[in-house]
Motif scaffolding. Structure first.
Motif, PDB file in Angstrom:
ATOM      1  N   ALA A 124       0.824  -1.215   0.000  1.00 58.47           N
ATOM      2  CA  ALA A 124       0.000   0.000   0.000  1.00 58.47           C
ATOM      3  C   ALA A 124       0.858   1.265   0.000  1.00 58.47           C
ATOM      4  O   ALA A 124       0.444   2.310  -0.500  1.00 58.47           O
ATOM      5  CB  ALA A 124      -0.937  -0.007   1.195  1.00 58.47           C
ATOM      6  N   ALA A 125       2.064   1.185   0.539  1.00 51.53           N
ATOM      7  CA  ALA A 125       2.943   2.358   0.589  1.00 51.53           C
ATOM      8  C   ALA A 125       3.326   2.842  -0.802  1.00 51.53           C
ATOM      9  O   ALA A 125       3.607   4.018  -1.019  1.00 51.53           O
ATOM     10  CB  ALA A 125       4.206   2.013   1.379  1.00 51.53           C
ATOM     11  N   GLY A 126       3.319   1.913  -1.758  1.00 47.92           N
ATOM     12  CA  GLY A 126       3.658   2.289  -3.128  1.00 47.92           C
ATOM     13  C   GLY A 126       5.130   2.618  -3.293  1.00 47.92           C
ATOM     14  O   GLY A 126       5.951   2.457  -2.372  1.00 47.92           O
ATOM     15  N   ALA A 127       5.480   3.035  -4.484  1.00 50.27           N
ATOM     16  CA  ALA A 127       6.841   3.483  -4.786  1.00 50.27           C
ATOM     17  C   ALA A 127       6.692   4.719  -5.650  1.00 50.27           C
ATOM     18  O   ALA A 127       5.720   4.845  -6.406  1.00 50.27           O
ATOM     19  CB  ALA A 127       7.614   2.401  -5.532  1.00 50.27           C
ATOM     20  N   SER A 128       7.627   5.619  -5.549  1.00 53.73           N
ATOM     21  CA  SER A 128       7.568   6.785  -6.423  1.00 53.73           C
ATOM     22  C   SER A 128       8.969   7.303  -6.646  1.00 53.73           C
ATOM     23  O   SER A 128       9.909   6.978  -5.902  1.00 53.73           O
ATOM     24  CB  SER A 128       6.682   7.883  -5.820  1.00 53.73           C
ATOM     25  N   GLY A 129       9.095   8.088  -7.668  1.00 57.97           N
ATOM     26  CA  GLY A 129      10.411   8.623  -7.984  1.00 57.97           C
ATOM     27  C   GLY A 129      10.361   9.358  -9.303  1.00 57.97           C
ATOM     28  O   GLY A 129       9.373   9.285 -10.042  1.00 57.97           O
ATOM     29  N   LYS A 130      11.424  10.029  -9.582  1.00 57.63           N
ATOM     30  CA  LYS A 130      11.568  10.754 -10.839  1.00 57.63           C
ATOM     31  C   LYS A 130      11.701   9.729 -11.976  1.00 57.63           C
ATOM     32  O   LYS A 130      12.327   8.669 -11.803  1.00 57.63           O
ATOM     33  CB  LYS A 130      12.834  11.609 -10.748  1.00 57.63           C
ATOM     34  N   VAL A 131      11.149  10.050 -13.105  1.00 58.67           N
ATOM     35  CA  VAL A 131      11.206   9.140 -14.254  1.00 58.67           C
ATOM     36  C   VAL A 131      12.525   9.319 -15.000  1.00 58.67           C
ATOM     37  O   VAL A 131      12.855  10.431 -15.433  1.00 58.67           O
ATOM     38  CB  VAL A 131      10.044   9.415 -15.236  1.00 58.67           C
ATOM     39  N   VAL A 132      13.261   8.210 -15.143  1.00 55.04           N
ATOM     40  CA  VAL A 132      14.485   8.231 -15.962  1.00 55.04           C
ATOM     41  C   VAL A 132      14.235   7.316 -17.155  1.00 55.04           C
ATOM     42  O   VAL A 132      14.178   6.099 -17.021  1.00 55.04           O
ATOM     43  CB  VAL A 132      15.713   7.743 -15.168  1.00 55.04           C
TER      44      VAL A 132
END
Lengths: 457, 457
Positions: A124-132
């Motif tokens: 549920a925490a998911g993942a996120s980040g800048k797209v490379v």
């Protein structure tokens, strides 16, 4: 002169029509007549797709497919029908995955995604980040940890449309899916998003297996539709600071018991020599596994049924195998070969149908060139049915573990143009299969079984 | 020995690879690369199907299709683009047709029907009568006026599924549609209902042309879906006294002006020798005429565009023709040949694509066996693209009027298995066409144009 012509013709893979060949052509014609006029493959596929549905290894549907094909082989009167125990991995998708793109903290686009097979979930925490965005594993390596760490790698190398055989486009692109997560994890990526493995430009994401690297913490991995991949590419040209948020709930559970399903027609002359024909019964957990590989399964059953229906008894034993777990483990194929070695069975040849239920084009053979050249004498008999080519090439994943036992491995080759439109996607449903194309594939396989059984290499 | 091998090989239709052939293989490869990687055929077909739609001769849509393809050829930079006037029949369906089955005066079943092309309408009064099921024109003749008069003849001979080439099944069944009404009218039938011309068992009726006999009053004629035809057959086993009521509003109006659309690339060596390539721009008035024959039209345009795109100038003049009115009159093909004769043009060869936009299989050639045998030297160059066969056979309806002018007529042959699923039905829509299969057809035709243009027969 006549002898010389004969010698030259033989060297070119041709020989004059003999009366044996006339009989063969009648036999082969009878297979096609029955398959097209009185076939069961299409109805069997309908049941598999509509009454059972997709059937990933370890699922209730996979078990139903085992029981269904077991019963079908029995009902068609095969000499022996039995189950072969196989322990399979159980990858479970869990709740539906989601992903979206943000710019400056604002959501700008939902993505059509599907978790890649065998991948870990973000929870549920998911993942996120800048797209490379990268176009190859090599490019990833060049960027290295400085650029990748904490970010989301977006693999966006498309299929090369110029390939004539669509499997070559797949071969050239699939490292992104199979190894992309493992490689990105080495540089500390938060997750990976992989462009779907298809020629088609549409909104359907295509799943498929990945492999993690030993000793590296696995990261989440999803496939995105080609249309969304193109849109993201356009957005990235204008704004390098896009982020992706993704949430997946998949997990790998402990192995569970499953089965290969096996049915035999006993050989009349060499019962101890076995020719296997099969497809894989498991599928991914989206769509209906119609072309991949319900088609190969029902065709393999139908191929043996055509012998029963025409009253033709094969010289060698024909064995139809529904392999379990091709998609994410190949356990069925491995167990089958292990058991064959253990029982000292003589596996003369094996045919696999796992390239979809499309119109027949030929066979590819994993054997020495001279063996393939000898098999090409049959092209004359097969060409009237669209089987114009017998060529050196791969046999198939499920039968590949037999390669250490001297077995000649043969892949049934249908036309490849439409396969990756549906492969591992929600569009791989019964309606995407044409009845006649499916039936002709079954008859093609019966014809090859007949020639192998009577004449061999 | 080497010479003898050469002689034998040539006799078998093979010859060793020369450097000219190596150049040819590069040229052909470039056509396929451009068609698959940078093609326009699919987009052009999308416009034809979705922005214009079906386009029966004499309709506003047919005129729009004339204007669209004219503009496209201009935009692709063909040397000359012009219109050729053609007077065409204008058959109009009018209000939607209906038909239902009654037993004992009670309606028991609605039928999925479509009026046959060129047929007369019943008008609001409709037609009704007892159903007389027959399986051939011969059976009709045997029954004669005593049984037929005042009744409705139901032609129910199915496609023979055992044919490998689906066109052979069509050939064996289509007399029911083309001549069924004319023959039944001779015995005083009230109307005819014809089983749809398809392998598929579904609810979609397939229209198509009929011809009435001179001197016999025409009667209404409809096609019924195969699923309904099967149901009626079952009902008739239990109850011989079924009736059908049908109402159709179609009519044939006076001829109207229309056009063939023609675009040329001028030959660099023999500009006076013309090689025509075409499809027909008109379609039936249901579906979108995607495979029949939007595909052939956009492929013909694309074939010439591939020459422009690759910068290859043909030795002979290539002429792309959008023929008008193939479906119910062939007026475009007739006018084209008349004008060719009138202008004393030298028509060296003509290629037609009117068998759908499916995966390439080869070419069929309307010429002497030795001409075909000489063309077979090209199979080696074409087989990598799935074009395994160059065989004697029909060229195509639109180009057939050129046959009195010594023109070699060539049909582009794609795979036939799926064609009659959609032929003349509401299912012949853009979505039934695969982008890669369509593109490969265009490149196949460009390749044949190149070989004909450079080497000839």
């Amino acid at each position: 002169m006549k002898q010389m012509i004969l010698a030259v013709c033989m060297a070119w893979g041709f020989c004059p029509v003999t009366s044996a060949q006339q009989t063969d052509s009648v036999t082969i014609r009878s297979f096609f007549n029955k398959a097209l006029g009185n076939g069961r493959a299409y109805d069997d596929l309908h049941y598999l797709c509509k009454n059972i549905g997709h059937r990933i290894s370890g699922s209730a549907q996979a078990q139903q497919a085992v029981e269904f094909t077991f019963e079908r082989m029995k009902s068609y009167g095969f000499d022996t029908v039995y189950l072969q125990e196989v322990m399979v991995p159980q990858w479970v998708r869990g709740a539906k995955e989601t992903a979206f793109v943000t710019a400056g903290g604002k959501k700008i686009m939902d993505l059509h995604v599907t978790a890649l097979g065998n991948s870990v979930g973000t929870g549920a925490a998911g993942a996120s980040g800048k797209v490379v965005e990268v176009f190859s594993l090599k490019e990833l390596e060049k960027l290295g940890r400085a650029v990748i760490e904490g970010n989301i790698v977006f693999y966006n190398r498309p299929f090369n449309d110029e390939h004539i055989v669509s499997f070559e486009a797949y071969r050239d692109a699939v490292d992104q899916r199979s190894s992309g997560a493992a490689e990105a994890a080495k540089y500390g990526a938060a997750a990976v998003v992989v462009r779907s493995m298809t020629h088609s430009l549409d909104d359907f994401p295509h799943t498929g297996a990945l492999r993690y690297a030993d000793g590296v913490k696995p990261i989440a991995a999803i496939a995105v539709s080609t249309a969304d991949a193109e849109k993201m590419h356009e957005l990235l040209i204008k704004n390098k600071d896009l982020k992706i948020n993704l949430t997946t709930f998949c997990e790998m559970r402990p192995d569970v018991k499953s089965y290969n399903v096996i049915g035999e027609l006993r050989g009349r002359v060499h019962p101890e020599e076995i020719i296997t024909v099969g497809g894989h019964l498991d599928s991914w957990d989206i769509g209906e596994g119609a072309h991949d590989d319900g088609a190969g399964c029902v065709q393999s059953i139908e191929a043996l049924r055509l012998f029963k229906l025409t009253g033709i008894k094969p010289a060698r034993t024909l064995r139809c195998v529904m392999f379990m777990n091709e998609e994410n483990g190949l356990r069925g194929g491995k167990v089958y070969a292990e058991q064959a070695a253990l029982k000292k069975e003589k596996h003369y040849a094996a045919i696999e149908s796992d390239r979809g239920g499309f119109t027949p084009r030929g066979f590819s053979v994993e054997a020495e060139a001279d063996t393939v050249a000898r098999m090409q004498r049959w092209v004359k008999l097969l060409a009237p049915y669209g089987l114009d080519k017998i060529e050196q090439g791969g046999g198939g994943a499920d039968i590949s573990p037999l390669n250490t036992q001297g077995t000649v491995l043969i892949g049934y080759v249908p036309d490849s143009q439409r396969y990756f439109d549906v492969h591992h996607a929600a569009t791989d449903v019964f309606e995407s299969v044409n009845k006649r194309e499916l039936a002709m594939g079954a008859a093609s396989m019966a014809a090859m079984l007949w020639l192998l059984s009577e004449y061999g290499f």
